[in-house]
Design a protein around this motif. Structure first.
Motif, PDB file in Angstrom:
ATOM      1  N   LEU A 131      41.276  42.263  45.445  1.00 42.50           N
ATOM      2  CA  LEU A 131      42.553  42.545  44.787  1.00 42.50           C
ATOM      3  C   LEU A 131      43.534  43.205  45.764  1.00 42.50           C
ATOM      4  CD1 LEU A 131      41.318  43.737  41.300  1.00 42.50           C
ATOM      5  CD2 LEU A 131      42.744  41.750  41.779  1.00 42.50           C
ATOM      6  N   ILE A 187      37.615  45.234  44.507  1.00 39.64           N
ATOM      7  CA  ILE A 187      38.751  46.051  44.940  1.00 39.64           C
ATOM      8  C   ILE A 187      39.301  45.511  46.251  1.00 39.64           C
ATOM      9  CG2 ILE A 187      39.388  48.341  45.804  1.00 39.64           C
ATOM     10  CD1 ILE A 187      37.475  49.504  43.732  1.00 39.64           C
ATOM     11  N   ILE A 245      45.262  49.512  41.847  1.00 39.20           N
ATOM     12  CA  ILE A 245      43.876  49.101  41.619  1.00 39.20           C
ATOM     13  C   ILE A 245      43.010  50.330  41.373  1.00 39.20           C
ATOM     14  CG2 ILE A 245      41.923  47.852  42.609  1.00 39.20           C
ATOM     15  CD1 ILE A 245      44.059  46.469  44.457  1.00 39.20           C
ATOM     16  N   SER A 268      48.084  41.003  39.601  1.00 34.70           N
ATOM     17  CA  SER A 268      48.057  40.933  41.063  1.00 34.70           C
ATOM     18  C   SER A 268      48.383  39.521  41.541  1.00 34.70           C
ATOM     19  CB  SER A 268      46.677  41.349  41.593  1.00 34.70           C
ATOM     20  OG  SER A 268      46.376  42.663  41.187  1.00 34.70           O
ATOM     21  N   LEU A 274      44.662  43.302  35.315  1.00 32.87           N
ATOM     22  CA  LEU A 274      44.934  43.668  36.714  1.00 32.87           C
ATOM     23  C   LEU A 274      44.911  42.445  37.613  1.00 32.87           C
ATOM     24  CD1 LEU A 274      45.263  45.914  38.921  1.00 32.87           C
ATOM     25  CD2 LEU A 274      42.788  45.942  39.071  1.00 32.87           C
TER      26      LEU A 274
END
Lengths: 248, 66
Positions: free
Chosen positions: A219, A216, A99, B37, B33
Motif C-alpha cells: 500500500l 503495508i 496506512i 489508495s 484503504l
C-alpha cells in the motif's frame, strides 16, 4: 560505496522502482494473509481459557505490531527527508501515515471486541490502550499537518518533526505492559527466548504478522507512486502520463 | 478442522458476535484503504491533465491579444 542509492532519489526512478516492487509485495501479502487467516480461524486449536474468542489474535496482534513498525518506518523516512533533504523520503513518509492510522484503528477496535468478552469491558484507560490511542492521534496529526500546507516541502518538514518527536511513544507502548500494571497481557511471542505459544497457534500468527507487513509495504508503494506524480506535475514524463490518462 | 459444522464455525463457541465483528470491521477498513489508495493515481493524473488544458487555453488567449 552507497552512492548508487542516490540515483533512486530521482522521482522517475523511484516511481519505476516502486512499480517493479509492487507485485511482489502485493502477491506475498495476499498469500500470507489468506493462508494465515484461514489457518487461524479454522485449524488452529482453541485456547483452553479463552475459547474461540482468542481467534481475534490473528488480526489484532498483526495490526498492533505493524502499527508500531509502520510508525518507525514513517519516522525514519521523515528523518532522512529532513537531514539529507531527500524529497522522495518525505513522500514515502506521507504515504505511510494514512496506512498506519488505519492499522492503529484496527488494533484498537479488535482489542475492544476482544476485551468485551474477556475483560468485561470495551475500553479501559490503562497504559497499553491509552498509549496506542496516542499513536492514533500522532498519525492523525502527521496527516493533518502534511495536508494543511500548500507548500509540500514546508508541510513535510512540519509533519516530519511531529513524526520524529512522536517516536518517544513507541517504547512506551512496547513496555507499557511491563512498567505499569495493566489488564493487557504481556507479549507471547519472544524473539530472544522460546515463545509461550504452541506451534499450531503460532505459525498462522507469524504468517499474518509478515502478511500485514507486506500489505503495508504494498500500500505504501501504491500511495508513494501517486504522491510522486502529484509532486512532479510540472515534469514532462508525468505530463505524458497525464495525457495518456486524459485520452483514455 | 476444529469445527464440526458450519453453524458451529459461525457460532465460534458463543463468541461469534465479537469474533465476526472484529474480522468484519478489519477487512472492511482494509478494503476501503486499498480502494482509496488505488484510486489516488488516477485522481492525480486527471488533475494534472486538467491543469494542462487550462494552461493551453491561457496561452491561446494571450496569443490572440498580442
Amino acid at each position: 560505496m552507497w552512492k548508487w542509492l542516490n540515483s533512486y532519489a530521482d522521482p522517475q526512478r523511484s516511481y519505476n522502482l516502486a512499480g517493479t516492487l509492487l507485485p511482489w509485495f502485493a502477491g506475498l501479502a495476499i498469500a500470507l494473509i489468506g493462508v494465515g487467516t484461514i489457518w487461524g480461524l479454522l485449524f488452529a486449536p482453541m485456547d483452553y481459557q479463552q475459547g474461540d474468542s482468542f481467534r481475534i489474535i490473528y488480526i489484532h496482534v498483526p495490526a498492533a505490531s505493524m502499527s508500531m513498525a509502520a510508525y518507525m518506518g514513517m519516522a525514519t523516512a521523515s528523518f532522512i527527508g529532513i537531514v539529507w533533504q531527500i524529497k522522495a523520503a518525505d513522500w514515502a513518509a506521507a504515504s505511510i501515515a494514512p496506512i498506519g492510522a488505519v492499522m492503529t484503528f484496527i488494533a484498537l477496535f479488535t482489542g475492544a471486541t476482544w476485551g468485551k468478552p474477556m475483560w468485561g469491558t470495551w475500553w479501559v484507560w490503562d497504559a497499553r490502550l491509552t498509549s496506542e490511542l496516542v499513536l492514533l492521534f500522532l498519525y492523525l496529526g502527521v496527516i493533518a499537518l502534511y495536508a494543511s500546507f500548500e507548500d509540500k516541502v514546508l508541510a513535510a518538514r512540519a509533519a516530519g518533526i511531529l513524526a520524529i518527536v512522536g517516536v518517544i511513544n513507541i517504547p512506551i507502548i512496547k513496555y507499557s505492559v511491563e512498567w505499569w500494571s495493566s489488564l493487557h497481557q504481556p507479549a507471547t511471542i519472544k524473539i530472544t527466548e522460546e515463545s509461550t505459544m504452541t506451534g499450531d497457534m503460532l505459525y498462522p500468527l507469524l504468517m499474518n504478522i509478515f502478511g500485514f507487513g507486506m500489505m503495508i509495504g504494498a500500500l505504501t508503494l501504491v500511495r508513494f507512486r501517486a504522491e510522486v506524480l502529484a509532486r512532479n506535475g510540472m515534469r514532462p514524463w508525468v505530463r505524458e502520463l497525464a495525457n495518456a490518462e486524459a485520452t483514455k | 478442522m476444529k469445527f464440526d459444522s458450519f453453524a458451529d464455525f459461525i457460532d465460534m463457541g458463543g463468541y461469534g458476535f465479537f469474533v465476526w465483528l472484529a474480522y468484519g470491521v478489519t477487512f472492511g477498513c482494509l478494503g476501503i484503504l486499498i480502494l482509496h489508495s488505488l484510486s489516488q493515481k488516477k485522481k492525480v493524473l486527471t488533475e494534472i491533465a486538467k491543469k494542462m488544458t487550462r494552461e493551453d487555453r491561457l496561452k491561446e488567449s494571450r496569443g490572440k491579444k498580442s
